[in-house]
Design a protein around this motif. Structure first.
Motif, PDB file in Angstrom:
ATOM      1  N   LEU A  85       0.848  -1.192   0.000  1.00 36.89           N
ATOM      2  CA  LEU A  85       0.000   0.000   0.000  1.00 36.89           C
ATOM      3  C   LEU A  85       0.881   1.237   0.000  1.00 36.89           C
ATOM      4  O   LEU A  85       1.848   1.328   0.759  1.00 36.89           O
ATOM      5  N   GLU A  86       0.508   2.162  -0.879  1.00 39.14           N
ATOM      6  CA  GLU A  86       1.170   3.467  -0.889  1.00 39.14           C
ATOM      7  C   GLU A  86       0.081   4.499  -1.159  1.00 39.14           C
ATOM      8  O   GLU A  86      -0.394   4.617  -2.297  1.00 39.14           O
ATOM      9  N   ALA A  87      -0.329   5.229  -0.072  1.00 37.15           N
ATOM     10  CA  ALA A  87      -1.468   6.145  -0.176  1.00 37.15           C
ATOM     11  C   ALA A  87      -1.064   7.546   0.258  1.00 37.15           C
ATOM     12  O   ALA A  87      -0.477   7.729   1.333  1.00 37.15           O
ATOM     13  N   LYS A  88      -1.395   8.510  -0.562  1.00 39.46           N
ATOM     14  CA  LYS A  88      -1.142   9.900  -0.183  1.00 39.46           C
ATOM     15  C   LYS A  88      -2.125  10.346   0.893  1.00 39.46           C
ATOM     16  O   LYS A  88      -1.769  11.122   1.777  1.00 39.46           O
ATOM     17  N   VAL A 127     -12.412   3.339   7.049  1.00 42.35           N
ATOM     18  CA  VAL A 127     -11.152   3.595   6.361  1.00 42.35           C
ATOM     19  C   VAL A 127     -11.470   4.168   4.985  1.00 42.35           C
ATOM     20  O   VAL A 127     -12.323   3.640   4.243  1.00 42.35           O
ATOM     21  N   GLY A 128     -10.792   5.241   4.633  1.00 42.76           N
ATOM     22  CA  GLY A 128     -10.901   5.823   3.296  1.00 42.76           C
ATOM     23  C   GLY A 128      -9.525   5.976   2.684  1.00 42.76           C
ATOM     24  O   GLY A 128      -8.649   6.606   3.297  1.00 42.76           O
ATOM     25  N   ILE A 129      -9.339   5.386   1.517  1.00 40.68           N
ATOM     26  CA  ILE A 129      -8.032   5.439   0.850  1.00 40.68           C
ATOM     27  C   ILE A 129      -8.194   6.232  -0.435  1.00 40.68           C
ATOM     28  O   ILE A 129      -9.034   5.907  -1.287  1.00 40.68           O
ATOM     29  N   ASN A 130      -7.365   7.269  -0.581  1.00 41.22           N
ATOM     30  CA  ASN A 130      -7.468   8.148  -1.737  1.00 41.22           C
ATOM     31  C   ASN A 130      -6.094   8.346  -2.362  1.00 41.22           C
ATOM     32  O   ASN A 130      -5.072   8.401  -1.656  1.00 41.22           O
ATOM     33  N   ASN A 131      -6.106   8.440  -3.703  1.00 40.61           N
ATOM     34  CA  ASN A 131      -4.861   8.711  -4.441  1.00 40.61           C
ATOM     35  C   ASN A 131      -3.768   7.720  -4.009  1.00 40.61           C
ATOM     36  O   ASN A 131      -2.727   8.095  -3.483  1.00 40.61           O
TER      37      ASN A 131
END
Length: 812
Positions: free
Chosen positions: A91-94, A115-119
């Motif tokens: 995982l790599e999330a900004k 959980v919210g993962i964006n960009n």
């Protein structure tokens, strides 16, 4: 305002104030303890991980997680313990947003609810040895012990993804799944007995769905949008996706699935149903190795289709693919043509032989109850199979009944043109498919044609009331019960071609058709078209340059194939010629006609002939060798139009001829001799002969025998040899012994200029020597007395002029 209303407003305002006070207190608390909270969150997220999660920074975002507290994490990276070897972040999330329980936060605990993962990029990697970076989530002994003590892991109830690149790269299994998630929303409910249920809504772009990267991706670059209901059972480890509507591209599908995560390599079963989809839209969703083959075909209207995909995420190769389709009243376009009113149920499987690999070699296409019209010809195939798509083999049973005139739409009208009549076709076939054309076919069955009118255009031949029965046995073709009628000619034929279908596609010049031909009577003039060279078929511009049509293939077969005919005819007519009991062997090839073992009864005698006709251009070259036995010479000359002679005709001859000839020459497409084209030799022996009213002899008699009757000269035996070269006939020295006149003749007779015939005529009356029995004495007396030496030369207006041969007189 009533008292109770005032009290209600006061209580409501107090609650709002309290909430605001709490949120202010939380804000102060979070801001004051960001570092310690970040450490706590990081520790909470890293709990039970076989790896490490790092977070660069954290900020509170209260309204996002209301009524809880939401934390925004920046630049979150998750790595497994072996990251240094493969260098792929799981995982790599900004932006990584989490919502925590407010009561837990007040207790000093971090309970993550959302959980919210964006960009971000989620990259699930498996190397060639089977190690996967998802091992970061595997349970360890500490986690098991924690669970035994009664505590439970965090229950994340809401998950959102926005602008997330999701990749599954399994190098061991040669699989690559890549999706760009535009939006995903999932609401998770946890069961008391273990497991969970999730309602999920997604919108994503499929960059790759390659179950085997060596064959390419399914649904490549297609947009997927729709809801799912997912269920997970802790005990079985099975994830179930309930069937629901999902749009792939512009087409709606119903998709359901099951994933068994209890296996070392997750096993999956995916069911896909398309209630109405266009053929090209469906083929575009498949892997390139399948799409390239399916795009050779097309269906105009939508079809019903469903597909089963079954396999695992490990190194098992391609998944099982099983496709069913229903086609109703459609238009099918194939490399071989267009089928209207097309109906069938179709199946595709890559597991034709159970237990073998899921490969093209083990793939099959099955078509059931196939019906349609090909160029207005109705046909049906009960069951058609195409197996082994590496080296395809097609098989089935083809049936059709139709008016034979409809064949003109199939074969064109350049070679064969059909009129009335019917055809009944029942063929079982098996054939290889190379470049979507049938090759090396094996066919059994029959084609029965009745009451047909057929024209063979290149030869300008027309047959009426034709009947043909074609029997196919594997590679061989047997042609039975043929009845051909052309004008007054009626022909019955039986034939066979060995290895016909193989040669039809690969080497038509090697086709040999063996015929047995019988006829009560044949009028050769009705078949005069066979004398000329074949007229080239009319060239038609094709849409697909480089691809031959059935008409072109058939025309090439007719042009290059060979025909061996054994002919037996009771009566043969050609112009003035009549023969009986005719037998012959004929070989018709691309080069011409070979004539062998011809034997006919003609003019009371027997004619035997061998020869050939070479068909090139407008003039056909022929060579014949004949033997005549006891043939009435008058009838013989009459039948052959005096062989082009003008001075000597059938009216001038009587007797019985025996002869051997070796002649070559030219003949037109209309069966006429080409003037001055003949060459060769004629050796003849005329018995009981007579020369009647022959002008050249009568002309001589006017000078030498004005008182003798030269209109009827009989011969006991007349023989000689003529050598023919174009317009000149060389008369080798020949003795003519008649009842009224003896003469020696030698020289050249010309159809044009150049006649020079020496005639030596003894004036002695042959009747004086009739009683002499000694041959030598009779020969010595023959030229006794006065001998008239004459010379026949060119005269005026093409006539022969007779004069004294003074040079021969001086020689004598």
């Amino acid at each position: 305002m009533p008292r109770w209303s005032k009290i209600t407003l006061i209580v409501f305002a107090a609650i709002i104030g309290l909430v605001l006070l709490i949120y202010v207190a939380l804000a102060v608390y979070v801001n004051a303890n960001k570092k310690s909270l970040l450490i706590t969150v990081t520790e909470r997220l890293n709990k039970n991980l076989n790896g490490k999660m790092t977070i660069e920074s954290m900020d509170p975002t209260f309204l996002k997680g209301f009524p809880g507290v939401s934390l925004s994490l920046r630049n979150v990276v998750l790595r497994d313990s072996l990251w240094n070897l493969h260098r792929h972040n799981l995982l790599e999330a900004k932006d990584f947003d989490i919502a925590v329980n407010i009561m837990g936060l007040l207790r000093g605990a971090i309970d993550i609810e959302k959980v919210g993962i964006n960009n971000a990029t989620i990259y699930l990697f498996t190397d060639s040895n089977g190690y996967t970076n998802t091992a970061v989530f595997k349970k360890n002994k500490q986690q098991k012990q924690t669970n035994e003590r009664g505590s439970s892991p965090a229950e994340i109830r809401k998950i959102t993804l926005n602008n997330v690149d999701f990749v599954v790269n399994n190098q061991k299994g040669h699989k690559l799944f890549q999706f760009v998630v535009d939006e995903l929303k999932a609401k998770v409910d946890y069961k008391l007995l273990g497991g969970w249920e999730a309602d999920l809504k997604l919108k994503l772009l499929a960059k790759s769905l390659a179950f085997n990267t060596r064959r390419g991706s399914f649904i490549k670059d297609k947009l997927l949008e729709g809801p799912f209901k997912i269920n997970y059972d802790d005990n079985s480890g099975i994830v179930t996706v309930a069937p629901n509507k999902l749009n792939i591209g512009t087409d709606p599908f119903i998709i359901g699935a099951k994933f068994d995560t209890s296996k070392e390599n997750t096993e999956f079963t995916i069911n896909i149903e398309a209630p109405a989809i266009l053929w090209r839209n469906a083929s575009a969703l498949l892997a390139p190795n399948i799409t390239s083959k399916l795009n050779m075909f097309n269906l105009d209207r939508p079809i019903y289709a469903k597909c089963l995909l079954k396999g695992n995420m490990g190194p098992g190769g391609d998944p099982l693919i099983y496709v069913e389709a229903i086609v109703k009243d459609n238009v099918l376009t194939t490399p071989g043509g267009v089928v209207d009113k097309c109906n069938f149920n179709g199946v595709f499987t890559n597991n034709y032989v159970k237990g073998n690999d899921f490969t093209d070699a083990n793939s099959a296409i099955k078509l059931y109850n196939f019906k349609g019209n090909y160029k207005e010809i109705p046909f049906s195939i009960d069951t058609a199979f195409v197996v082994n798509l590496d080296k395809p083999i097609a098989s089935g049973i083809f049936k059709s009944q139709f008016d034979i005139s409809k064949l003109n739409n199939v074969v064109g009208d350049e070679t064969l043109k059909f009129g009335k009549g019917t055809a009944n076709v029942n063929l079982a076939y098996s054939a290889d498919i190379v470049n979507f054309k049938l090759t090396k076919p094996l066919v059994s069955g029959s084609i029965d044609i009745k009451n047909a009118d057929v024209s063979y255009v290149p030869r300008k031949l027309r047959f009426n009331n034709t009947a043909i029965l074609l029997n196919f046995t594997n590679n061989d073709l047997f042609i039975k019960n043929i009845r051909l009628q052309s004008g007054k000619s009626i022909v019955f034929m039986d034939g066979s071609i060995r290895n016909f279908l193989n040669l039809y596609y690969t080497a038509p010049e090697k086709i040999l058709l063996n015929w047995k031909v019988r006829s009560p009577e044949i009028h050769l003039g009705e078949f005069i078209g066979f004398l000329g060279s074949r007229k080239p078929a009319r060239v038609v511009k094709k849409r697909n340059a480089g691809k031959s049509t059935f008409s072109e293939d058939l025309n090439e077969v007719f042009e290059k194939s060979n025909v061996n005919m054994n002919v037996s005819v009771d009566k043969v007519y050609y112009n003035k010629f009549l023969a009986t009991n005719a037998n012959a062997d004929l070989l018709l090839s691309e080069l011409g006609i070979a004539i062998k073992n011809v034997s006919v009864r003609h003019a009371g005698g027997l004619l035997k002939l061998n020869g050939n006709i070479s068909q090139k251009g407008s003039i056909n070259r022929f060579t014949i060798n004949t033997t005549l036995s006891n043939v009435d010479i008058r009838n013989f000359f009459y039948s052959f139009d005096n062989f082009g002679l003008k001075s000597l005709t059938s009216q001038n001859l009587r007797g019985f001829l025996n002869s051997r000839t070796n002649i070559s020459g030219g003949i037109t497409d209309q069966g006429k001799l080409v003037a001055n084209s003949m060459s060769g030799s004629v050796i003849f022996d005329l018995k009981k002969g007579a020369l009647l009213n022959f002008d050249p002899v009568i002309s001589v008699g006017k000078f030498a025998f004005p008182f003798r009757d030269l209109n009827n000269i009989t011969f006991t035996n007349l023989n000689g040899r003529f050598d023919i070269r174009g317009q000149q006939i060389t008369i080798n020295p020949m003795q003519i012994n008649s009842s009224l006149l003896n003469m020696d003749v030698a020289g050249i007779y010309s159809f044009g200029n150049g006649t020079n015939i020496a005639v030596d005529v003894p004036l002695r009356n042959p009747k004086k020597d009739e009683d002499i029995t000694d041959k030598e004495e009779k020969k010595a007396r023959r030229m006794k007395g006065i001998v008239l030496h004459l010379l026949a030369t060119d005269g005026e207006n093409g006539k022969i002029k007779i004069k004294l041969n003074r040079n021969r007189e001086q020689t004598k």
